[in-house]
Each structure stands twice: as structure tokens, then as C-alpha cells.
Design an enzyme around this catalytic site. Sequence first.
Site, PDB file in Angstrom:
ATOM      1  N   GLU A 155       0.869  -1.396  -0.077  1.00 36.45           N
ATOM      2  CA  GLU A 155       0.252  -0.103   0.548  1.00 36.45           C
ATOM      3  C   GLU A 155       1.061   0.917  -0.238  1.00 36.45           C
ATOM      4  OE1 GLU A 155      -3.532  -0.833   2.591  1.00 36.45           O
ATOM      5  OE2 GLU A 155      -1.927  -2.212   3.356  1.00 36.45           O
ATOM      6  N   GLU A 206       4.305  13.601  -4.612  1.00 35.12           N
ATOM      7  CA  GLU A 206       3.920  13.396  -3.235  1.00 35.12           C
ATOM      8  C   GLU A 206       4.054  14.615  -3.065  1.00 35.12           C
ATOM      9  OE1 GLU A 206       4.267   9.782  -1.162  1.00 35.12           O
ATOM     10  OE2 GLU A 206       2.293  10.075  -0.020  1.00 35.12           O
ATOM     11  N   CYS A 223      -2.109   9.438   3.283  1.00 36.36           N
ATOM     12  CA  CYS A 223      -1.377   8.765   1.726  1.00 36.36           C
ATOM     13  C   CYS A 223      -2.282   9.031   1.196  1.00 36.36           C
ATOM     14  CB  CYS A 223      -1.203   7.199   2.119  1.00 36.36           C
ATOM     15  SG  CYS A 223      -3.039   6.010   2.425  1.00 36.36           S
TER      16      CYS A 223
HETATM   17  P1  NAD Z   1       8.580   5.074   3.913  1.00 38.91           P
HETATM   18  O1  NAD Z   1       8.687   4.196   3.335  1.00 38.91           O
HETATM   19  O2  NAD Z   1       9.487   5.693   4.066  1.00 38.91           O
HETATM   20  O3  NAD Z   1       8.860   3.813   5.142  1.00 38.91           O
HETATM   21  C1  NAD Z   1       7.766   2.966   5.668  1.00 38.91           C
HETATM   22  C2  NAD Z   1       8.551   2.341   6.794  1.00 38.91           C
HETATM   23  O4  NAD Z   1       8.956   0.888   6.085  1.00 38.91           O
HETATM   24  C3  NAD Z   1       9.068   2.350   7.583  1.00 38.91           C
HETATM   25  O5  NAD Z   1       8.695   1.327   8.666  1.00 38.91           O
HETATM   26  C4  NAD Z   1      10.422   2.494   7.448  1.00 38.91           C
HETATM   27  O6  NAD Z   1      11.682   1.843   8.521  1.00 38.91           O
HETATM   28  C5  NAD Z   1      10.699   1.183   6.701  1.00 38.91           C
HETATM   29  N1  NAD Z   1      11.880   0.561   5.970  1.00 38.91           N
HETATM   30  C6  NAD Z   1      12.461   1.563   5.370  1.00 38.91           C
HETATM   31  N2  NAD Z   1      13.377   1.207   4.196  1.00 38.91           N
HETATM   32  C7  NAD Z   1      13.313  -0.203   4.257  1.00 38.91           C
HETATM   33  C8  NAD Z   1      13.627  -0.857   3.450  1.00 38.91           C
HETATM   34  N3  NAD Z   1      14.661  -1.038   2.640  1.00 38.91           N
HETATM   35  N4  NAD Z   1      12.896  -2.243   3.216  1.00 38.91           N
HETATM   36  C9  NAD Z   1      11.978  -2.966   4.435  1.00 38.91           C
HETATM   37  N5  NAD Z   1      11.189  -1.881   5.357  1.00 38.91           N
HETATM   38  C10 NAD Z   1      11.565  -0.438   4.907  1.00 38.91           C
HETATM   39  O7  NAD Z   1       7.433   5.796   4.252  1.00 38.91           O
HETATM   40  P2  NAD Z   1       6.768   6.504   5.033  1.00 38.91           P
HETATM   41  O8  NAD Z   1       7.778   8.002   5.093  1.00 38.91           O
HETATM   42  O9  NAD Z   1       7.868   6.263   6.585  1.00 38.91           O
HETATM   43  O10 NAD Z   1       5.810   7.054   5.466  1.00 38.91           O
HETATM   44  C11 NAD Z   1       5.103   7.956   4.149  1.00 38.91           C
HETATM   45  C12 NAD Z   1       4.929   6.856   2.550  1.00 38.91           C
HETATM   46  O11 NAD Z   1       3.646   5.977   3.698  1.00 38.91           O
HETATM   47  C13 NAD Z   1       4.165   7.906   2.303  1.00 38.91           C
HETATM   48  O12 NAD Z   1       4.419   7.847   1.322  1.00 38.91           O
HETATM   49  C14 NAD Z   1       2.688   7.876   1.863  1.00 38.91           C
HETATM   50  O13 NAD Z   1       1.430   8.164   1.125  1.00 38.91           O
HETATM   51  C15 NAD Z   1       3.153   5.987   2.504  1.00 38.91           C
HETATM   52  N6  NAD Z   1       1.082   5.602   2.721  1.00 38.91           N
HETATM   53  C16 NAD Z   1       0.764   4.951   2.038  1.00 38.91           C
HETATM   54  C17 NAD Z   1      -0.384   4.299   2.739  1.00 38.91           C
HETATM   55  C18 NAD Z   1      -1.732   2.913   1.638  1.00 38.91           C
HETATM   56  O14 NAD Z   1      -2.214   2.943   2.326  1.00 38.91           O
HETATM   57  N7  NAD Z   1      -1.014   3.291   0.304  1.00 38.91           N
HETATM   58  C19 NAD Z   1      -0.830   4.882   4.606  1.00 38.91           C
HETATM   59  C20 NAD Z   1       0.343   5.731   4.945  1.00 38.91           C
HETATM   60  C21 NAD Z   1       1.182   5.907   4.371  1.00 38.91           C
END
Ligand code: NAD
Length: 482
Positions: free
Chosen positions: A250, A381, A284
Site C-alpha cells: 500500500e 507526493e 496517503c
Molecule cells: P517509508 O517507505 O520511508 O517507510 C515505511 C516503513 O518501511 C517504515 O517502517 C520504514 O522504517 C520501513 N523501511 C524503510 N526502508 C526499508 C527497507 N529497505 N525495507 C523494508 N522496510 C523499510 O515511508 P514513510 O515515510 O514512513 O511513510 C510515508 C509514505 O507512506 C508516503 O508515501 C505515504 O503515501 C505512504 N502511505 C501509504 C498508505 C496506503 O495505504 N497506501 C498509507 C499511509 C502511508
Amino acid sequence: MPKSEPEPEPEPEPEREPDRLPGQRAAQLAVVDPATGEAFDEAPDLQPDLLDTVVDRSRRAWRSWRGDPAARTAALRAAAGAVEAAGDDLARLLTREQGKPLAESYAEVARTAARLRYFADLAPKTRRIADGRPVHSEIRWRSLGPVAAIVPWNFPLQLAAAKFAPALAAGNTVVLKPSPFTPLATRLLGSVLAAVLPEDVLTVVTGREPLGARLASHPGIRHVTFTGSVPTGRAVAEAAAASLARVTLELGGNDAAVLLDDVEVDRIADRLFWSAFRNCGQVCMAVKRVYAPARLHAQVVEALAERARTVVVGPGLDPDTRLGPVNNAPQLARVEQLTQRALADGARVAAGGHRLSGPGYFFAPTILTHVPPDSQVVTEEQFGPVLPVLPYRNLDEALDAANGTGFGLGGSVWGSDPDRAEAVAGRLECGTAWINHHAELSLGQPFAGVKDSGVGVAGGPWGLYGNLRPFVVHRPGEEAWS
Ligand code: NAD
């Protein structure tokens, strides 16, 4: 003198918190209050090597958890009650580390409990297929094994529950990894739930990267369910390919709100504003771009800018606050950079446009006009309190622009005639389209993005089946033996 020394007492097993393992390094992850910019607590920074033990324990717990659906229903219902009972502590901690106004944290806790209750009562249906041949086939559903749930910092509790509630209801066990920016409320949630769930059915692990990457690629994990940004989603899919685990992603969104020429601006302005600025724009499926008919553009800009100038911005624990800080320093820097780039591209500020002075990660709610359509604040975004409002002359052009990014999470159409608006919304390329509101979800609906916004389906029964595999039994009918 006794003939032999007495046997030494066996060493007691070390006491173990539900999310802390023997041998784990001392707490090392500083957690910052975004309203002050100061660290106020710590969480364990788990060494990725310890994931072998975590996943092994999760796999053992799965063997009994998967076999008793009635016990699962009871445990998940109890879990919902436990979350509600801990609501005050969870909400305050969530506001402290995430920044959102306290009322929004309470709402998030309520949605967390609601997800547990919804999935507690959802069971997969066994089906028989009758296709006219003398063969009976029956489709049953089986759990997958340990599931890795990796979530971001914008809705730490509710997004975690959206993953672990269906996974647990399906009979899987879960290893949950929150963002290092927001580990505390999730740790508290883990200990609240440890009181009502069997040991190791839900394990919370906290720490810096490469913890998430190692969890996603762990050979004992059978489903990686991830919410986060598009680039990290790609990395997660690659990591999970090593063990061919199922992947649900997601990802980010860049939702457009398309206003029709019959829209009543004063009537929708409040709702449109909050569709973009709730949780400080860190949603998101927030409205991230507005397309307004050229004739109404100035009126729409002014209605939004007036709200941006007057909304109370402050610490989430202050009861008057409607809009909190951005969650973390890198995100604040990104929001500032995208705004400055837009201004360099020719955009103008109708409200905000800058950081707020003083401590904390505050950015003034910002409305931008005259933004070139290829400016990054439109094509990417922004995930923060900044909203570009773009004029259009021709609805087809507006829809092409709305559909013209790599994202496809949601979108909305706003107008006085809901049937016309709904017909226009049918042309949006996204997973969910809203009429005269935005970002509302019901628990029973599927939630899935198209294009870069996601892979797989979460929510409702689809979320449950996304955590199950079919097991089909074929046998010849009695007539085949006669
Ligand atoms: P991010 O992708 O930086 O991190 C998300 C999670 O992944 C965190 O727990 C992070 O520690 C972990 N992570 C980081 N690198 C990783 C790797 N290489 N392998 C596995 N895990 C890893 O996102 P963010 O900055 O925490 O959140 C914001 C983003 O989330 C925005 O793009 C937003 O749109 C998206 N989002 C999507 C939804 C949805 O339902 N589609 C909902 C909420 C947020």
C-alpha cells in the site's frame, strides 16, 4: 562433608518483555517529539540478526494459533476491548511521538479497535464447486505462516491494525515493525495486546534499517504486507522475492480533487480543506492537488487560503490545536524544498509558504497558485501541509492531468449534481473515487491503489483472503464408483 556437591539450581529463564529479546542491545533509538524537536524517550534498536529468533518463535506460535478459529475470534474481540481500555495512554503517546492533535489520536485508537472487532468476526467461506461433472471439489482456506507487517509513521496504530487484524484473524502470526520515528505507541499497543493474545502471536520489533529490509527478506516470513513510500515498496518487493513470499504493498498517492463548474465553493470549502490538511497533510489519500474551473479558481484559492491563514497550528497536546507539526525533520525538509522549488518555478503563495519560527517541525499551512503543471509539488507526493490549486478550462484536460501522474490511489469530484459528479469520477484512474468528500473508508470495502500506488488488496473480506491460501480437495462423486 557431603559425598557430592548439591546440584546447582537451574538458572531461571530471563524475563522477557513481549517485544524485547534476550541479548537485545539496550535502548538506542531516540524518539523525538515533533512539537519540540527534542528527544523525549527511547525504544530498542533491535539487531537484525535477532530476527531469526523472532521469526522462529512466531512460527511455533502459528502452529497452535492457526487451528482454533473460535479462540481467535474471542482473542481478537478481547484485543479490541483492551485497546479501548488503554485509549488514554495510547492516544497521548501517539500525539507525543507523531504530532497529531489529541482528538485525532483518540480517533485513530478507536479505528484500531474497530479493525480488530471487524476482523474478529470475519471468517473465510468454504465453497463447493458443482460444474456438472461427477467430481466434488471443495475450496477451503488455510493460513500462510508468519506475516511481516511494516508500517509508516503517519498512522502508526491504525495502519498496523489494518495489517495484523486480518492476518491474525486468518490464523497467521505477525511480526510488526513500526517506523523508527514512531515506535512507542506501537510498543505500548504490543504490550496491551500481549495480555490478551497467546505469546508470540504478535511481536513488535523496533529499530533502524536494515531491520525492515531483513524482515522482508527473511526466509521464514510467508507474507510481507507493507505500507509506505513507492521507492521503499519497490525495495520490499525485491527483498521478498528472495523467499517468494506473498507481497501486499500500500504505497503513496497524489490524489486529485476535480471541482466541477457547478460546485458551490462556500459549501465545500471546509471539507475540501480538511481533505488536504488533516494529519498535517500526511495522509496517503489526502487531496494533494486541486483542479478548479478557471472561472472559480480565485474564489477557491481564497476560500482555502483563508482557512489556511486562520487554522490553529500548534502542539498536538494543546486542546486548541487543529493542525500539528510535520512528523520528522527529513519530511519537513522535503516539504520546504518542494515549496521552494515550486516558487522558483513561478508559483505564488496565497497562504503560508514557510516554516514557522520557534522549536518543533512546524510548517505554515500553504496554498499555492500559478504552479506549473510539471512542478514537482504537482507531479510528486508532497505529504505535508502544502496544496497547489490549478485552474482548468476544459474538463477533459483536467481529468487527463488528474490521471497524469504515476500514482493511482484515490481521487474525488466535487459538484452540485452528485450524479454528474459520479459519472465524471468514473473516469478517474485510481482505487477509490469519492464524490463531494475525500479519504473516507468503510471497513468492509476493498482498498487498493493502481499504478505505483500499490499491489494487492487490503480491507474487508479481501484483506482476509489476502492472508489465506486456497486448499482444494477433489474427489469423484459416488456415481463414478458404481
Ligand atoms: P517509508 O517507505 O520511508 O517507510 C515505511 C516503513 O518501511 C517504515 O517502517 C520504514 O522504517 C520501513 N523501511 C524503510 N526502508 C526499508 C527497507 N529497505 N525495507 C523494508 N522496510 C523499510 O515511508 P514513510 O515515510 O514512513 O511513510 C510515508 C509514505 O507512506 C508516503 O508515501 C505515504 O503515501 C505512504 N502511505 C501509504 C498508505 C496506503 O495505504 N497506501 C498509507 C499511509 C502511508
